[in-house]
Design an enzyme around this catalytic site. Structure first.
Site, PDB file in Angstrom:
ATOM      1  N   ASP A 189      -2.146   0.651  13.339  1.00 43.60           N
ATOM      2  CA  ASP A 189      -2.463   1.953  12.755  1.00 43.60           C
ATOM      3  C   ASP A 189      -3.451   2.750  13.593  1.00 43.60           C
ATOM      4  O   ASP A 189      -4.023   2.233  14.560  1.00 43.60           O
ATOM      5  CB  ASP A 189      -2.992   1.780  11.311  1.00 43.60           C
ATOM      6  CG  ASP A 189      -4.024   0.655  11.183  1.00 43.60           C
ATOM      7  OD1 ASP A 189      -4.566   0.216  12.213  1.00 43.60           O
ATOM      8  OD2 ASP A 189      -4.288   0.227  10.052  1.00 43.60           O
ATOM      9  N   ASN A 219      -9.087  -3.670  -1.320  1.00 42.43           N
ATOM     10  CA  ASN A 219      -8.128  -3.281  -2.371  1.00 42.43           C
ATOM     11  C   ASN A 219      -6.737  -3.860  -2.113  1.00 42.43           C
ATOM     12  O   ASN A 219      -5.767  -3.441  -2.731  1.00 42.43           O
ATOM     13  CB  ASN A 219      -8.056  -1.746  -2.496  1.00 42.43           C
ATOM     14  CG  ASN A 219      -7.554  -1.073  -1.222  1.00 42.43           C
ATOM     15  OD1 ASN A 219      -7.238  -1.742  -0.240  1.00 42.43           O
ATOM     16  ND2 ASN A 219      -7.486   0.252  -1.233  1.00 42.43           N
ATOM     17  N   HIS A 255      -5.054  -3.705   0.761  1.00 40.51           N
ATOM     18  CA  HIS A 255      -4.187  -3.010   1.725  1.00 40.51           C
ATOM     19  C   HIS A 255      -4.029  -3.835   2.996  1.00 40.51           C
ATOM     20  O   HIS A 255      -4.916  -4.600   3.374  1.00 40.51           O
ATOM     21  CB  HIS A 255      -4.652  -1.576   2.007  1.00 40.51           C
ATOM     22  CG  HIS A 255      -5.855  -1.397   2.874  1.00 40.51           C
ATOM     23  ND1 HIS A 255      -6.978  -0.711   2.463  1.00 40.51           N
ATOM     24  CD2 HIS A 255      -6.112  -1.753   4.150  1.00 40.51           C
ATOM     25  CE1 HIS A 255      -7.856  -0.666   3.446  1.00 40.51           C
ATOM     26  NE2 HIS A 255      -7.368  -1.299   4.475  1.00 40.51           N
ATOM     27  N   GLU A 266      -1.857   1.489   1.553  1.00 40.20           N
ATOM     28  CA  GLU A 266      -2.725   1.484   0.368  1.00 40.20           C
ATOM     29  C   GLU A 266      -1.916   1.080  -0.870  1.00 40.20           C
ATOM     30  O   GLU A 266      -0.684   1.201  -0.880  1.00 40.20           O
ATOM     31  CB  GLU A 266      -3.289   2.894   0.156  1.00 40.20           C
ATOM     32  CG  GLU A 266      -4.156   3.400   1.303  1.00 40.20           C
ATOM     33  CD  GLU A 266      -5.564   2.826   1.295  1.00 40.20           C
ATOM     34  OE1 GLU A 266      -5.784   1.707   0.781  1.00 40.20           O
ATOM     35  OE2 GLU A 266      -6.462   3.506   1.816  1.00 40.20           O
TER      36      GLU A 266
HETATM   37  C1  GLP Z   1      -8.952  -0.961   7.787  1.00 38.68           C
HETATM   38  C2  GLP Z   1      -7.720  -1.212   8.689  1.00 38.68           C
HETATM   39  C3  GLP Z   1      -7.037  -2.495   8.358  1.00 38.68           C
HETATM   40  C4  GLP Z   1      -8.056  -3.584   8.204  1.00 38.68           C
HETATM   41  C5  GLP Z   1      -8.946  -3.330   7.014  1.00 38.68           C
HETATM   42  C6  GLP Z   1     -10.085  -4.325   6.878  1.00 38.68           C
HETATM   43  O1  GLP Z   1      -8.781   0.043   6.865  1.00 38.68           O
HETATM   44  N1  GLP Z   1      -6.766  -0.162   8.716  1.00 38.68           N
HETATM   45  O2  GLP Z   1      -6.078  -2.804   9.361  1.00 38.68           O
HETATM   46  O3  GLP Z   1      -7.423  -4.825   8.012  1.00 38.68           O
HETATM   47  O4  GLP Z   1      -9.462  -2.009   7.027  1.00 38.68           O
HETATM   48  O5  GLP Z   1     -11.083  -4.067   7.814  1.00 38.68           O
HETATM   49  P1  GLP Z   1     -12.239  -5.058   8.159  1.00 38.68           P
HETATM   50  O6  GLP Z   1     -11.622  -6.185   8.903  1.00 38.68           O
HETATM   51  O7  GLP Z   1     -13.200  -4.289   9.005  1.00 38.68           O
HETATM   52  O8  GLP Z   1     -12.828  -5.482   6.865  1.00 38.68           O
END
Ligand code: GLP
Length: 241
Positions: A67, A136, A138, A143
């Protein structure tokens, strides 16, 4: 799903790197699906160390990131393109022309989305996909929704996600409101998946992903239907299991 729990982020990262390196050894031209966020950082650090010891080679590999924020250019330190260069690509020998991250400044977003899916397909599909998980539930930027998403799409970020990600920006106002993200269908087509989650803030989402009813209100539950998923957790993220 296979679940493994680790004492430290370092040992978790080393295990994830070992899986990636084994994949690249077996198939040097593997297509890697990569993720950003803090969760995969121990993996990238361990991979860089393995590369420096001559234990892994990216010269024939390709990568597709999950992404990217809409409206951030690639030289913006908050962009996911920049993150990947900064934490992995500048240290290893993955050819730049085989690195793919959705382009959040594309003039024609629809075209960019279609081209991204086409490029994944033309590369032969993703051999191994790295994932984190949002609090959440995702995955990538998919989402909670009314239905599971399909190909790469444009997503409106939820307040939860904006709040969780504002730590990387000066303020919540500066977090982009939209992102381009591979869909659940892209992720489910990967041949193998490694999902990494650390910290207590992920415990509920991890529990739900593994034990919850499969539903788009928790996008990660889709992974219950995938045949080859390894979930790597620290003890805090595994707390409710
Ligand atoms: C972001 C990314 C995800 C990621 C998630 C968790 O929004 N788009 O790909 O897995 O949040 O992030 P983190 O690993 O920093 O907790």
């Amino acid at each position: 799903m296979i679940v493994e729990v680790f004492e430290s982020e370092k040992s978790l990262g080393e295990r994830a790197a070992e899986i990636m390196a084994a994949q690249l050894k077996e198939k040097p031209d593997s297509v890697l699906g990569l993720a950003t966020g803090s969760s995969p950082l121990p993996l990238y650090q361990a991979l860089v160390e393995m590369y420096q010891r001559g234990e892994v080679d990216f010269k024939d590999a390709a990568s597709f990131n999950l992404d990217e924020y809409v409206g951030l250019d690639r030289d913006n330190p908050q962009s996911y393109y920049y993150f990947m260069q900064d934490n992995l690509f500048k240290y290893v020998n993955m050819p730049q022309e085989r690195i793919h991250v959705p382009y959040g400044m594309a003039e024609n977003i629809e075209e960019e989305l279609r081209a991204y899916d086409k490029a994944i397909e033309e590369a032969g599909g993703i051999d191994i996909q790295v994932l984190g998980i949002g609090g959440n539930g995702h995955i990538a930027f998919n989402e909670p929704a009314e239905s599971f998403s399909r190909g790469t799409g444009i997503i409106d970020l939820t307040e939860d996600t904006i709040n969780a990600n504002k730590r990387f920006f000066e303020s919540a106002d500066q977090v982009p409101r939209q992102a381009l993200s591979m869909g659940i269908k892209n992720i489910m087509h990967a041949r193998k998946i490694i999902l990494i989650a650390t910290g207590e803030a992920k415990a509920k989402a991890v529990y739900q992903m593994i034990n919850g009813v499969i539903a788009p209100s928790c996008p990660a539950t889709a992974l219950q239907m995938h045949q080859n998923v390894i979930v790597l957790l620290d003890q805090a993220a595994a707390k409710l299991l």
